[in-house]
Write an enzyme that holds these catalytic residues in place. Sequence first.
Site, PDB file in Angstrom:
ATOM      1  NE  ARG A 236      -3.995   1.951   2.229  1.00  0.00           N
ATOM      2  CZ  ARG A 236      -4.309   2.740   3.260  1.00  0.00           C
ATOM      3  NH1 ARG A 236      -3.695   2.588   4.420  1.00  0.00           N
ATOM      4  NH2 ARG A 236      -5.239   3.673   3.134  1.00  0.00           N
TER       5      ARG A 236
ATOM      6  CG  HIS B 184      -1.300   5.438  -0.291  1.00  0.00           C
ATOM      7  ND1 HIS B 184      -1.986   5.865   0.810  1.00  0.00           N
ATOM      8  CD2 HIS B 184      -2.137   4.576  -0.926  1.00  0.00           C
ATOM      9  CE1 HIS B 184      -3.188   5.288   0.844  1.00  0.00           C
ATOM     10  NE2 HIS B 184      -3.292   4.491  -0.197  1.00  0.00           N
TER      11      HIS B 184
ATOM     12  CG  ASN C 262      -1.330   8.800   3.183  1.00  0.00           C
ATOM     13  OD1 ASN C 262      -1.875   7.825   2.655  1.00  0.00           O
ATOM     14  ND2 ASN C 262      -0.705   9.730   2.490  1.00  0.00           N
TER      15      ASN C 262
ATOM     16  CG  HIS D 171      -8.044  -3.838  -1.330  1.00  0.00           C
ATOM     17  ND1 HIS D 171      -9.042  -2.945  -1.626  1.00  0.00           N
ATOM     18  CD2 HIS D 171      -6.961  -3.078  -1.018  1.00  0.00           C
ATOM     19  CE1 HIS D 171      -8.596  -1.697  -1.493  1.00  0.00           C
ATOM     20  NE2 HIS D 171      -7.325  -1.750  -1.141  1.00  0.00           N
TER      21      HIS D 171
HETATM   22  C1  HEM Z   1      -8.980   1.506  -6.027  1.00  0.00           C
HETATM   23  C2  HEM Z   1      -9.036   2.340  -5.028  1.00  0.00           C
HETATM   24  C3  HEM Z   1      -8.587   2.015  -3.632  1.00  0.00           C
HETATM   25  C4  HEM Z   1      -9.231   2.390  -2.498  1.00  0.00           C
HETATM   26  C5  HEM Z   1     -10.510   3.213  -2.399  1.00  0.00           C
HETATM   27  C6  HEM Z   1      -8.487   1.834  -1.395  1.00  0.00           C
HETATM   28  C7  HEM Z   1      -8.817   2.024  -0.062  1.00  0.00           C
HETATM   29  C8  HEM Z   1      -8.222   1.357   0.984  1.00  0.00           C
HETATM   30  C9  HEM Z   1      -8.625   1.476   2.359  1.00  0.00           C
HETATM   31  C10 HEM Z   1      -9.748   2.365   2.870  1.00  0.00           C
HETATM   32  C11 HEM Z   1      -7.852   0.647   3.096  1.00  0.00           C
HETATM   33  C12 HEM Z   1      -7.893   0.443   4.602  1.00  0.00           C
HETATM   34  C13 HEM Z   1      -7.073   1.553   5.258  1.00  0.00           C
HETATM   35  C14 HEM Z   1      -7.243   1.617   6.763  1.00  0.00           C
HETATM   36  O1  HEM Z   1      -8.023   0.857   7.323  1.00  0.00           O
HETATM   37  O2  HEM Z   1      -6.557   2.428   7.416  1.00  0.00           O
HETATM   38  C15 HEM Z   1      -6.935   0.002   2.183  1.00  0.00           C
HETATM   39  C16 HEM Z   1      -5.984  -0.915   2.547  1.00  0.00           C
HETATM   40  C17 HEM Z   1      -5.085  -1.478   1.660  1.00  0.00           C
HETATM   41  N1  HEM Z   1      -4.905  -1.109   0.347  1.00  0.00           N
HETATM   42 FE1  HEM Z   1      -6.173  -0.031  -0.770  1.00  0.00          FE
HETATM   43  N2  HEM Z   1      -7.420   1.146  -1.881  1.00  0.00           N
HETATM   44  C18 HEM Z   1      -7.422   1.231  -3.235  1.00  0.00           C
HETATM   45  C19 HEM Z   1      -6.481   0.726  -4.090  1.00  0.00           C
HETATM   46  C20 HEM Z   1      -5.353   0.048  -3.698  1.00  0.00           C
HETATM   47  C21 HEM Z   1      -4.248  -0.296  -4.552  1.00  0.00           C
HETATM   48  C22 HEM Z   1      -4.153   0.088  -6.034  1.00  0.00           C
HETATM   49  C23 HEM Z   1      -3.358  -0.988  -3.799  1.00  0.00           C
HETATM   50  C24 HEM Z   1      -2.020  -1.565  -4.180  1.00  0.00           C
HETATM   51  C25 HEM Z   1      -1.676  -1.876  -5.416  1.00  0.00           C
HETATM   52  C26 HEM Z   1      -3.918  -1.083  -2.473  1.00  0.00           C
HETATM   53  C27 HEM Z   1      -3.361  -1.783  -1.423  1.00  0.00           C
HETATM   54  C28 HEM Z   1      -3.907  -1.871  -0.158  1.00  0.00           C
HETATM   55  C29 HEM Z   1      -3.434  -2.802   0.843  1.00  0.00           C
HETATM   56  C30 HEM Z   1      -2.386  -3.883   0.630  1.00  0.00           C
HETATM   57  C31 HEM Z   1      -4.164  -2.544   1.999  1.00  0.00           C
HETATM   58  C32 HEM Z   1      -3.993  -3.198   3.384  1.00  0.00           C
HETATM   59  C33 HEM Z   1      -2.905  -2.419   4.122  1.00  0.00           C
HETATM   60  C34 HEM Z   1      -2.563  -2.930   5.513  1.00  0.00           C
HETATM   61  O3  HEM Z   1      -3.118  -3.915   5.991  1.00  0.00           O
HETATM   62  O4  HEM Z   1      -1.681  -2.300   6.140  1.00  0.00           O
HETATM   63  N3  HEM Z   1      -5.108  -0.422  -2.437  1.00  0.00           N
HETATM   64  N4  HEM Z   1      -7.170   0.472   0.915  1.00  0.00           N
END
Ligand code: HEM
Length: 328
Positions: free
Chosen positions: A64, A68, A96, A195
């Site tokens: 992630r 970002h 973030n 995800h």
């Molecule tokens: C398409 C639009 C996207 C949205 C709206 C989105 C939104 C989110 C949100 C809300 C979370 C949880 C954050 C939290 O609870 O603090 C999350 C977690 C995550 N996102 Fe996304 N995301 C998107 C795209 C992506 C992309 C493109 C990637 C990587 C290529 C990604 C990788 C991740 C990962 C791996 C997590 C888990 C992080 C952790 O457990 O520390 N996301 N995302």
Amino acid sequence: MSTINLLRPFVLVSCWFILQCTLLSAQLDYRFYDETCPSLTRIVRSGVRSAISNDTRMAASLLRLHFHDCIVNGCDGSILLDDTNTMKGEKGANPNKNSLRGFEVVDSIKTDVEKACPSTVSCTDILALAAREAVFLSGGPCYPLPMGRRDGLTASEAAANQDIPSPFEPLDNITAKFTSKGLEKKDVVVLSGAHTIGFAQCFTFKSRLFDFDGTGKPDSSLDASLLDNLQQTCPNQPDSNTNLAPLDRLTKNRFDNLYYTNLVNNSGVLQSDQALMGHNDTASMVVNYSKYPFLFYRDFGVSMVKLGNLGVVTGQNGEIRKNCRVVN
Ligand code: HEM
Ligand SMILES: *[C@@H]1O[C@H](CO)[C@@H](O)[C@H](O)[C@H]1NC(C)=O
Ligand SMILES: *[C@@H]1O[C@H](CO)[C@@H](O)[C@H](O)[C@H]1NC(C)=O
Ligand SMILES: *[C@@H]1O[C@H](CO)[C@@H](O)[C@H](O)[C@H]1NC(C)=O
Ligand SMILES: *[C@@H]1O[C@H](CO)[C@@H](O)[C@H](O)[C@H]1NC(C)=O
Ligand SMILES: *[C@@H]1O[C@H](CO)[C@@H](O)[C@H](O)[C@H]1NC(C)=O
């Protein structure tokens, strides 16, 4: 499980082998550090491996972080910069703060890389490579990754607030954020497959659980057993806001295509995840990836390379930071 562990050494060898190929990319180079830092991949892999063995979730957090970094003013290591007296950086931006993790892991890998190859490898390249290793070590594909990004000199809290997609906005808005950077709708579907690992805090999806859109009822596009599960993790009180739910409850630490299976089964956690099933064109891709894991693996590598090419700083521009948190 044991079959996978038995196969692991062979997969490692094939990943190493893939790295040796010399495909061409816009400005970056697959052999960029071959002469100047031949041990780079080994150092980063071992740093990511030990971070994951202490904290499995770290694989997701590093992936992630790279997203970002790249989606805001390109892959320039801006996400890693701390605030200064004159600059509000990206760490404090709404999507973030209290959410991104893994900065200490990047610092620690950078320290090891500096010992082997001083002032040679940028922080943004280390992060791109760490994300690739995190995917691979979680069971995902090992895509060849071109290198040679340099670190930028600034970061922007305002740009991070503007450009990072929110789970509360419609799919069209998210797609617009991707296409404005040169990515396509397909990349939204493919990269959302990230995800398949990691966790989300309750406040990022709680609006679906009790009173969705003022209906007084939960989101009807949420599977009943997942709803039950999420309501237990996230009771309807503010103090549950930071509790965590896996984004893919079937295999929460494994990089596979079950994220897409979940979506087909109304089991996407974020509203923005499930929204991929709400449009015919994206839904047909989701169904495709739920059936063909290797199609997803291949396309994920392609989209990650595209993501990693966004707005890169090369040549004489930017710098090789010594400390990822501050400009030299
Ligand atoms: C398409 C639009 C996207 C949205 C709206 C989105 C939104 C989110 C949100 C809300 C979370 C949880 C954050 C939290 O609870 O603090 C999350 C977690 C995550 N996102 Fe996304 N995301 C998107 C795209 C992506 C992309 C493109 C990637 C990587 C290529 C990604 C990788 C991740 C990962 C791996 C997590 C888990 C992080 C952790 O457990 O520390 N996301 N995302
Ligand atoms: C191990 O992970 C925990 C979080 O789960 C973290 O607080 C701790 O600093 C990590 N230890 C090392 C040595 O990385
Ligand atoms: C989606 O984008 C439109 C057009 O830019 C904008 O007016 C609207 O406020 C956005 N919706 C959300 C929820 O961000
Ligand atoms: C998804 O749903 C289908 C049909 O409803 C079911 O057969 C299948 O087992 C479900 N898959 C998972 C992994 O829950
Ligand atoms: C989407 O698919 C449904 C069912 O196959 C169909 O009824 C509908 O017309 C399609 N919508 C668009 C915009 O293609
Ligand atoms: C599904 O995958 C096949 C390749 O196996 C591809 O030719 C086809 O265009 C894909 N369909 C969609 C809707 O992505």
